[in-house]
Motif scaffolding. Structure first.
Motif, mmCIF file in Angstrom:
data_model
loop_
_atom_site.group_PDB
_atom_site.id
_atom_site.type_symbol
_atom_site.label_atom_id
_atom_site.label_comp_id
_atom_site.label_asym_id
_atom_site.label_seq_id
_atom_site.Cartn_x
_atom_site.Cartn_y
_atom_site.Cartn_z
ATOM 1 N N ALA A 263 -10.002 -3.391 -0.072
ATOM 2 C CA ALA A 263 -9.331 -4.448 0.491
ATOM 3 C C ALA A 263 -7.935 -3.919 1.057
ATOM 4 O O ALA A 263 -7.311 -4.333 1.856
ATOM 5 N N PHE A 264 -7.204 -2.921 0.150
ATOM 6 C CA PHE A 264 -5.891 -2.341 0.700
ATOM 7 C C PHE A 264 -6.074 -1.965 1.970
ATOM 8 O O PHE A 264 -5.237 -1.953 2.716
ATOM 9 N N CYS A 265 -7.008 -1.102 2.112
ATOM 10 C CA CYS A 265 -7.233 -0.157 3.501
ATOM 11 C C CYS A 265 -7.423 -1.442 4.689
ATOM 12 O O CYS A 265 -6.824 -1.165 5.786
ATOM 13 N N TYR A 266 -8.219 -2.293 4.559
ATOM 14 C CA TYR A 266 -8.299 -3.467 5.416
ATOM 15 C C TYR A 266 -6.985 -4.072 5.801
ATOM 16 O O TYR A 266 -6.559 -4.294 6.840
ATOM 17 N N VAL A 267 -6.130 -4.442 4.771
ATOM 18 C CA VAL A 267 -4.744 -5.197 4.786
ATOM 19 C C VAL A 267 -3.782 -4.395 5.714
ATOM 20 O O VAL A 267 -3.184 -4.468 6.629
ATOM 21 N N GLU A 268 -3.900 -2.950 5.281
ATOM 22 C CA GLU A 268 -2.934 -1.993 5.594
ATOM 23 C C GLU A 268 -2.957 -2.002 7.273
ATOM 24 O O GLU A 268 -1.941 -1.300 7.951
ATOM 25 N N GLN A 269 -4.331 -2.028 7.820
ATOM 26 C CA GLN A 269 -4.596 -1.643 9.172
ATOM 27 C C GLN A 269 -4.062 -2.962 10.061
ATOM 28 O O GLN A 269 -4.092 -2.912 11.241
ATOM 29 N N ARG A 270 -3.477 -4.178 9.385
ATOM 30 C CA ARG A 270 -3.520 -5.094 10.317
ATOM 31 C C ARG A 270 -2.012 -5.962 9.757
ATOM 32 O O ARG A 270 -1.738 -6.772 10.447
ATOM 33 N N VAL A 271 -1.156 -5.284 9.090
ATOM 34 C CA VAL A 271 0.169 -5.730 8.898
ATOM 35 C C VAL A 271 1.143 -4.980 9.633
ATOM 36 O O VAL A 271 0.951 -3.967 10.154
ATOM 37 N N GLU A 272 2.427 -5.669 10.002
ATOM 38 C CA GLU A 272 3.314 -5.176 10.640
ATOM 39 C C GLU A 272 3.994 -3.749 10.077
ATOM 40 O O GLU A 272 4.181 -2.924 10.822
ATOM 41 N N GLU A 273 4.387 -4.069 8.784
ATOM 42 C CA GLU A 273 5.143 -2.703 8.078
ATOM 43 C C GLU A 273 4.216 -2.466 7.030
ATOM 44 O O GLU A 273 4.408 -2.949 5.571
ATOM 45 N N PRO A 274 3.108 -1.604 7.063
ATOM 46 C CA PRO A 274 2.229 -1.318 5.844
ATOM 47 C C PRO A 274 3.073 -0.774 4.741
ATOM 48 O O PRO A 274 3.858 0.038 4.924
ATOM 49 N N MET A 275 2.433 -1.053 3.619
ATOM 50 C CA MET A 275 3.061 -0.370 2.140
ATOM 51 C C MET A 275 2.665 1.107 2.295
ATOM 52 O O MET A 275 3.694 2.017 2.021
ATOM 53 N N LEU A 276 1.707 1.523 2.776
ATOM 54 C CA LEU A 276 1.306 2.945 2.882
ATOM 55 C C LEU A 276 0.626 3.230 4.198
ATOM 56 O O LEU A 276 -0.819 2.602 4.272
ATOM 57 N N PRO A 277 1.134 3.474 5.420
ATOM 58 C CA PRO A 277 0.487 3.624 6.477
ATOM 59 C C PRO A 277 -0.483 4.561 6.666
ATOM 60 O O PRO A 277 -0.569 5.964 6.218
ATOM 61 N N LEU A 278 -1.748 4.159 6.986
ATOM 62 C CA LEU A 278 -3.083 4.933 6.617
ATOM 63 C C LEU A 278 -2.841 6.196 8.063
ATOM 64 O O LEU A 278 -3.585 7.051 7.783
ATOM 65 N N GLY A 279 -2.101 5.759 8.853
ATOM 66 C CA GLY A 279 -2.222 6.749 10.095
ATOM 67 C C GLY A 279 -1.589 8.158 9.710
ATOM 68 O O GLY A 279 -1.827 8.979 10.101
ATOM 69 N N LEU A 280 -0.688 8.034 8.350
ATOM 70 C CA LEU A 280 -0.287 9.463 7.805
ATOM 71 C C LEU A 280 -1.224 10.270 7.634
ATOM 72 O O LEU A 280 -1.288 11.438 7.776
ATOM 73 N N PHE A 281 -2.598 9.651 7.144
ATOM 74 C CA PHE A 281 -3.534 10.644 6.909
ATOM 75 C C PHE A 281 -4.313 11.198 8.131
ATOM 76 O O PHE A 281 -5.238 11.988 7.823
#
Length: 530
Positions: A263-281
């Motif tokens: 669920a965290f990964c799903y949310v992070e792709q849709r918020v303006e300022e993610p807690m942990l930007p998955l794009g870093l990986f």
């Protein structure tokens, strides 16, 4: 993305990534700030080691022995869960302010812990202390990243390796001295003068640009990540100890961890300022050093947990100064880290060091897997130096590569992610190695003493003190010494196998020029993300 304004940025040239270079600092200014950072890191690392020594006295005074494990677990949970949140808050609202706040919370928790009148109060106040501790290590690393260009950072990384060695060796010594000559309350009060000293240096000497952000905090992401991390830490803490690995409690926690992280990964792709930007990986270097950091934590905490047990039970070393038992490993780590830091600063090259470090770590684990009842202290110390040297190649380099792989505005997230992966790796290492060790001890005791029902108590004997073990009959002692040696063989052999994954990961690293070593061009930065 958030709209951020960084004041006084006109005199700082942008990198090819659109990040901002740290402002030039005088050596004196950096040294003064470093005093505060080093003291803060010492606070973060010393606490559990000092408190662990005083725990028997604390239980004798407050009672509630059945809740003993929660004194450590509450601190660990709060630290792990808050680490990524502190990193993101620093990126959004300024690293200096969030770092000062984390120190203040840590000191408040320390003072309240020292005033505790019951085990329940102590557990609650340790959680407060852990919340602050989560920001200490992240704050140190992200401020270092904002203050010193990566090319010059190697000159200072030896200081942090020295702090780690000092904390590991000195923590139990200080804890024992305080418990014997003062009272257990001072194991917490000792943090206050050190913390005030760190606060003074940071407030007075640290000058960073003021950060203003209009972005909203990703509360949903923060909650989901906290639930996931908490579940993982509880699995590794309770699994095989308080609950069986196949119990409904552990399986339920595993399901909760998986669900919350998905669920965290799903949310992070849709918020303006993610807690942990998955794009870093998507940045290859960042992904690989995160994996390497996980395995370094895995190997390091496993060694720190089981080597003293072997030295005390099989080699007959004294448990009084248990921190000294790890001195060879810390010596290898410190010396290599100092040398590597200087070489990186002079040459700007770093890719070779993770490769060498992971190979040496595999070699050290293989050597330690050969420990037996006949191994001398000198020989085991030499093996520990090898493992420590491998970690010395990796401890600071992994953080350096992680920070060099992101824009300056994401320095806090990069630092907290690297710290979190190492922490979670350590939790999994202790849990997995503990299960392997106890199983091998139990099997060996059954084989050597089949008629004494020793298998039932073999794993439990690993919890007994060396004095209690020496009171057992000679055949039982001999069987247990062989059992511990076999357990060490299993632990470090699996450690070597897992470390091979780190070797493979290190081979994928790209040599991206360090900022401060001349400006990296856009193609070299993009190469790391391929």
């Amino acid at each position: 993305m958030s709209q951020q304004q960084v004041e006084a940025s006109a005199d700082k040239p942008p990198t090819a990534e659109g990040a901002t270079e740290p402002m030039p600092r005088s050596p004196r200014e950096i040294r003064l700030v470093m005093i505060g950072l080093v003291v803060a890191m010492l606070l973060a690392m010393l606490d559990n080691l000092i408190v662990g020594t005083a725990m028997p006295t604390i239980v004798g005074d407050l009672g509630g022995a059945e809740h003993l494990s929660w004194v450590v677990t509450a601190y660990t949970l709060a630290t792990a869960a808050s680490t990524p949140i502190w990193g993101k808050l620093g990126d959004l609202y300024g690293r200096k302010g969030t770092f000062v706040t984390s120190i203040a919370i840590f000191l408040l928790g320390s003072a309240l812990s020292g005033l505790s009148q019951s085990m329940t109060q102590l557990i609650a106040f340790r959680a407060v202390q852990g919340l602050g501790a989560g920001g200490l290590m992240v704050g140190v690393m992200s401020i270092m990243g904002a203050l010193v260009p990566p090319r010059d950072r190697g000159k200072y990384q030896g200081m942090f390796a020295a702090v780690m060695a000092l904390a590991t060796i000195g923590g139990p010594l200080v804890g024992g001295f305080i418990t014997d000559h003062l009272s257990w309350h001072w194991t917490f009060y000792i943090n206050l003068p050190l913390g005030i000293l760190a606060l003074g240096f940071i407030v007075v000497t640290l000058k960073l640009p003021t950060v203003r952000s209009s972005a909203k905090i990703d509360y949903v992401g923060a909650i989901l990540l906290t639930v996931g991390i908490t579940s993982l830490v509880l699995i590794t803490t309770w699994g095989g100890q308080q609950y069986a690995w196949g119990s409904k409690q552990i399986l339920g926690l595993a399901a909760l961890a998986v669900a919350s992280l998905i669920a965290f990964c799903y949310v992070e792709q849709r918020v303006e300022e993610p807690m942990l930007p998955l794009g870093l990986f998507r940045n290859l270097n960042f992904a690989m050093v995160s994996l390497i950091g996980f395995i370094v934590g895995f190997a390091m905490f496993g060694a720190v947990t089981f080597l003293p047990l072997y030295q005390q039970t099989v080699q007959g070393a004294s448990a009084t100064n248990s921190g000294l038992l790890l001195m060879p490993m810390m010596f290898g780590m410190l010396v290599v880290s100092l040398v590597v830091g200087q070489v990186v600063t002079r040459t700007g090259k770093y890719r070779i060091f993770p490769i060498i470090g992971t190979l040496v770590m595999v070699g050290g684990s293989v050597l330690l897997s050969t420990l037996s009842t006949d191994t001398t202290r000198f020989t085991s110390s030499c093996y520990m130096v090898v493992l420590g040297a491998g970690m010395g190649f990796l401890m600071q380099i992994t953080m350096l590569v992680a920070q060099n792989s992101v824009e300056l505005k994401d320095m806090g997230v990069a630092s907290s992610t690297a710290t979190l992966f190492r922490t979670i790796g350590g939790s999994f290492g202790v849990a997995l190695f503990g299960a392997l060790f106890n199983n091998r001890v139990t099997e060996t005791m059954k084989e050597r003493l089949p008629n004494q029902a020793s298998g039932a108590k073999g794993g439990g004997m690993s919890q007994a003190s060396p004095e209690a073990l020496r009171a057992l009959p000679a055949p039982v002692q001999d069987a247990y010494h062989h059992a511990v040696s076999n357990g060490m063989h299993t632990v470090f052999l699996w450690g070597a196998v897992i470390s091979v994954v780190a070797v493979a990961a290190s081979l994928f690293l790209r040599e991206v020029p360090l900022r401060g070593a001349g400006k990296p061009d856009e193609q070299s930065l993009e190469a790391a993300a391929v």
